[in-house]
Motif scaffolding. Structure first.
Motif, short mmCIF file in Angstrom:
data_model
loop_
_atom_site.label_atom_id
_atom_site.label_comp_id
_atom_site.label_asym_id
_atom_site.label_seq_id
_atom_site.Cartn_x
_atom_site.Cartn_y
_atom_site.Cartn_z
N GLY A 1 1.14 -1.29 0.39
CA GLY A 1 0.30 0.33 -0.08
C GLY A 1 0.74 0.81 -0.07
O GLY A 1 0.25 2.59 0.07
N TYR A 2 2.18 1.42 0.10
CA TYR A 2 3.21 2.31 -0.62
C TYR A 2 2.73 2.99 -1.71
O TYR A 2 2.71 2.79 -2.65
CB TYR A 2 4.57 1.79 -0.07
N GLU A 3 2.39 4.32 -1.03
CA GLU A 3 1.97 5.47 -2.63
C GLU A 3 3.45 6.41 -2.83
O GLU A 3 3.99 6.95 -1.89
CB GLU A 3 1.21 6.29 -2.50
N ILE A 4 3.84 6.96 -4.03
CA ILE A 4 4.94 7.93 -4.39
C ILE A 4 5.21 9.03 -3.89
O ILE A 4 3.24 9.79 -3.75
CB ILE A 4 4.95 7.55 -5.70
N LEU A 5 5.22 9.51 -2.97
CA LEU A 5 5.22 11.45 -3.00
C LEU A 5 6.22 12.19 -4.00
O LEU A 5 5.92 12.53 -4.34
CB LEU A 5 5.82 11.34 -1.30
N ASP A 6 7.19 12.16 -3.71
CA ASP A 6 8.24 12.99 -4.77
C ASP A 6 9.68 11.48 -4.72
O ASP A 6 9.43 10.57 -4.39
CB ASP A 6 8.24 13.50 -4.10
N GLY A 7 10.30 12.02 -5.53
CA GLY A 7 11.63 11.42 -5.49
C GLY A 7 12.54 12.46 -5.06
O GLY A 7 12.10 13.27 -3.71
N GLY A 8 14.35 11.85 -4.98
CA GLY A 8 15.06 12.35 -3.87
C GLY A 8 16.01 11.56 -5.20
O GLY A 8 16.39 11.00 -6.15
N ALA A 9 17.64 12.47 -4.32
CA ALA A 9 18.20 11.75 -5.29
C ALA A 9 19.85 12.98 -4.48
O ALA A 9 20.03 13.36 -4.32
CB ALA A 9 19.49 12.56 -6.59
N GLU A 10 21.05 11.83 -4.13
CA GLU A 10 22.30 12.01 -4.26
C GLU A 10 22.96 12.71 -5.77
O GLU A 10 23.24 12.26 -6.87
CB GLU A 10 23.37 11.10 -3.68
#
Length: 344
Positions: free
Chosen positions: A328-337
């Motif tokens: 049931g996990y839903e995408i919020l946003d992304g991130g990066a190094e």
């Protein structure tokens, strides 16, 4: 920028600590209000109790006694001695005035002084149909010669995302796949003393197993002493691990592990999924799903204030993403190094 000073934050200076936290609070409200809010206790206690396997420093940009920006920096102190990372935030009222650049310059100089040759900055990104994020962090990193090296996806899951029947059916399927080859053990708080050695061994495999993109990081060895030092730090900071493992009955070794971290704070509704890892020889038995559901039930039973669990996975980590979507996990946003290398 006139009068701007970059100094290392003294944990004993209550006014500057409060000012630094206010930068984090205001930046969160402006940049990603849907994400978990920074936790004051974790921030202030983290300054007093640094990670036992890192040298940590928080640099602040100050003008006329007011904190305008922060750079939380860390340098591994046992392995990966070429590496350093920073997370930079500027108060929304003081952006585009050179604050972040001054903090970055200070971080780079500090890192070089410690012999570090590979540095990273992190930032949020828009991901697929998640919430749209500003490109300012990415553009700032690229402007200063940092290149995207690792991308991840931030997801959230309500603790009751699955209806009870669906959750039970998933659990029973996973239990059938695991069979009776494993002993499932759960606990809240410190790792029980008789399990510290086997858990240290499984923790030592994490850096070899998680996708690292273009980050050049070697394995990090965890021993019982470090494992216990990390537990001491969690206790001092009011961070409580909720953990479930699978032990191979044939060898007595932990071969799969999941953990969620909650705060000792009845008003804080968020908890954080740590690494879930399954030993390569024991994959294909749905141990990841099994442990995560049992651990989720422990969270619900013992931390009624927790309404959401947050996780991030490298965008290429298809097996774990698959498990999370089912749960049931839903995408919020992304991130990066974003990474930059310097000459030694």
């Amino acid at each position: 920028m006139s009068n701007l000073k970059i100094i290392e934050l003294d944990p004993a200076d209550d006014d500057l600590v409060a000012g630094a936290f206010e930068v984090l609070r205001a930046a969160h409200a402006a940049d990603a209000p849907e994400a978990p809010a920074p936790h004051r206790g974790k921030f202030t206690l983290g300054l007093i109790h640094p990670q036992p396997d890192h040298h940590e420093a928080t640099f602040i940009a100050v003008r006329d006694g007011q904190v305008l920006g922060t750079a939380e920096a860390g340098y591994p102190s046992r392995e990966n001695l070429h590496f350093g990372w920073a997370s930079i935030h500027t108060h929304p009222d003081h952006r585009r005035q050179g604050v972040a650049t001054a903090l970055l310059d200070h971080f780079i100089a500090d890192a070089k002084g410690r012999g570090r040759t590979t540095l990273t900055l992190d930032t949020r990104l828009t991901w697929e149909d998640g919430i749209e994020r500003s490109k300012a962090g990415q553009l700032f990193a690229e402007k200063h010669g940092f290149e995207q090296a690792l991308t991840w996806i931030n997801r959230r899951c309500a603790v009751d995302a699955l209806d009870p029947e669906a959750e039970q059916a998933l659990l029973e399927k996973a239990q059938d796949a695991a069979g009776d080859a494993y002993e499932i053990i759960s606990w809240i708080g410190r790792t029980p003393e008789h399990l510290v050695d086997t858990m240290a061994r499984i923790d030592s495999t994490i850096m070899s197993e998680v996708p690292l993109g273009d980050l050049e990081l070697g394995p990090e060895t965890v021993d019982a002493e470090l494992k216990n030092a990390k537990a001491d730090r969690n206790e001092a900071m009011g961070v409580t691990p909720i953990q479930t493992i699978a032990v191979d009955k044939a060898t007595g070794e932990a071969v799969a592990n999941t953990a969620v971290f909650a705060y000792d704070d009845a008003d804080y509704p968020d908890a954080f999924q740590g690494i879930t890892i399954v030993n390569p020889e024991h994959r294909g038995h749905r141990l990841g799903t099994l442990l995560k559901i049992l651990n989720l039930r422990l969270v619900r039973e013992n931390f009624p204030q927790v309404r959401r669990i947050w996780t991030d996975n490298a965008d290429v980590n298809a097996p774990m993403i698959g498990i999370n979507v089912v749960l049931g996990y839903e995408i919020l946003d992304g991130g990066a190094e974003f990474q930059r290398k310097f000459d030694a």
